[in-house]
Design an enzyme around this catalytic site. Structure first.
Site, mmCIF file in Angstrom:
data_model
loop_
_atom_site.group_PDB
_atom_site.id
_atom_site.type_symbol
_atom_site.label_atom_id
_atom_site.label_comp_id
_atom_site.label_asym_id
_atom_site.label_seq_id
_atom_site.Cartn_x
_atom_site.Cartn_y
_atom_site.Cartn_z
ATOM 1 N N TYR A 80 89.613 23.058 46.891
ATOM 2 C CA TYR A 80 90.128 23.131 45.520
ATOM 3 C C TYR A 80 91.599 23.555 45.443
ATOM 4 C CZ TYR A 80 85.155 22.861 44.577
ATOM 5 O OH TYR A 80 83.852 22.465 44.536
ATOM 6 N N HIS A 121 92.329 22.530 38.108
ATOM 7 C CA HIS A 121 91.431 23.604 37.681
ATOM 8 C C HIS A 121 91.819 24.956 38.283
ATOM 9 C CE1 HIS A 121 88.014 24.220 35.204
ATOM 10 N NE2 HIS A 121 87.074 24.262 36.126
ATOM 11 N N TYR A 177 83.448 31.147 42.145
ATOM 12 C CA TYR A 177 83.516 29.834 41.510
ATOM 13 C C TYR A 177 83.735 30.049 40.024
ATOM 14 C CZ TYR A 177 82.510 27.509 45.856
ATOM 15 O OH TYR A 177 82.603 27.068 47.149
ATOM 16 N N ASN A 180 82.731 29.043 37.067
ATOM 17 C CA ASN A 180 81.751 29.300 36.007
ATOM 18 C C ASN A 180 81.091 30.674 36.091
ATOM 19 O OD1 ASN A 180 82.436 26.729 35.302
ATOM 20 N ND2 ASN A 180 80.449 25.823 35.742
ATOM 21 N N ASN A 199 84.306 27.114 30.663
ATOM 22 C CA ASN A 199 83.134 27.828 31.186
ATOM 23 C C ASN A 199 83.476 29.127 31.897
ATOM 24 O OD1 ASN A 199 81.248 26.026 30.151
ATOM 25 N ND2 ASN A 199 81.428 24.673 31.920
#
Length: 192
Positions: free
Chosen positions: A14, A19, A64, A66, A112
């Site tokens: 990532y 994000h 992570y 969320n 989220n």
């Protein structure tokens, strides 16, 4: 003591994705003020230091996106940090790449990671800096888009944005969020 946390997803997969703009901004703040954000603690990578005479903890939750609230709650409980002394930095698809929107408080707005932080803290009353990552192009899946990398032109806009985030954080630490909002918030487009 202030907590400045950037949201993202752990692992190399990532790195540099849209994000993960929160992580990118925490790295920029750490580099600017000589704060090493590599200590593994409270389900996050953290670093402690000073910004303009204020004690801060920089954090990149490793739960992570969320589940970001798990880490934020652990840090705030451990250091007894009040919600108004938490600054969350995260991505926003409704803003053009590199645009900033600073808020004193508010709902998750469909994000989220922020939704999970609100659930864990039991309040929406914490400041945040949203960093624009641009809206998804026609035909793209949202998940694919937010996990995509930036173009070269977009990377230049993000370098400018990191200077804005650093400036906004300094004002917010001086308890002048209004000045930060007035100076750095993205101006609304002319609707003509």
């Amino acid at each position: 003591m202030y907590l400045i946390a950037g949201l993202g997803n752990p692992s190399r997969t990532y790195e540099g994705t849209r994000h993960n703009i929160g992580f990118t901004m925490i790295d920029a703040i750490g580099n600017k003020f000589g704060i090493d954000v590599t200590t593994k603690k409270h389900k996050a990578l953290v670093g402690r230091g000073m910004i303009d005479g204020m004690r801060v903890i920089l954090a990149k939750p490793q739960t992570y996106m969320n589940l970001s609230g798990e880490s934020i709650r652990e840090i705030t409980d451990f250091y007894k940090i009040e919600p108004e002394n938490i600054i969350i930095i995260y991505d926003d698809i409704s803003l053009d790449v590199g645009q900033l929107r600073i808020r004193k408080k508010g709902s998750a707005g469909g994000h989220n990671g922020v939704k999970n932080i609100i659930a864990h803290l039991g309040t929406q009353e914490f400041p945040r800096i949203k960093v624009g990552i641009g809206n998804k192009p026609e035909g793209w899946d949202l998940a694919d888009y937010v996990l995509s990398k930036y173009t070269k032109a977009e990377q230049e806009a993000l370098e400018e944005a990191s200077e804005g985030v650093i400036g906004a954080v300094k004002l917010m630490l001086m308890d002048d969020i209004e000045a930060a909002m007035n100076k750095y918030n993205a101006k609304k487009r002319d609707a003509r």
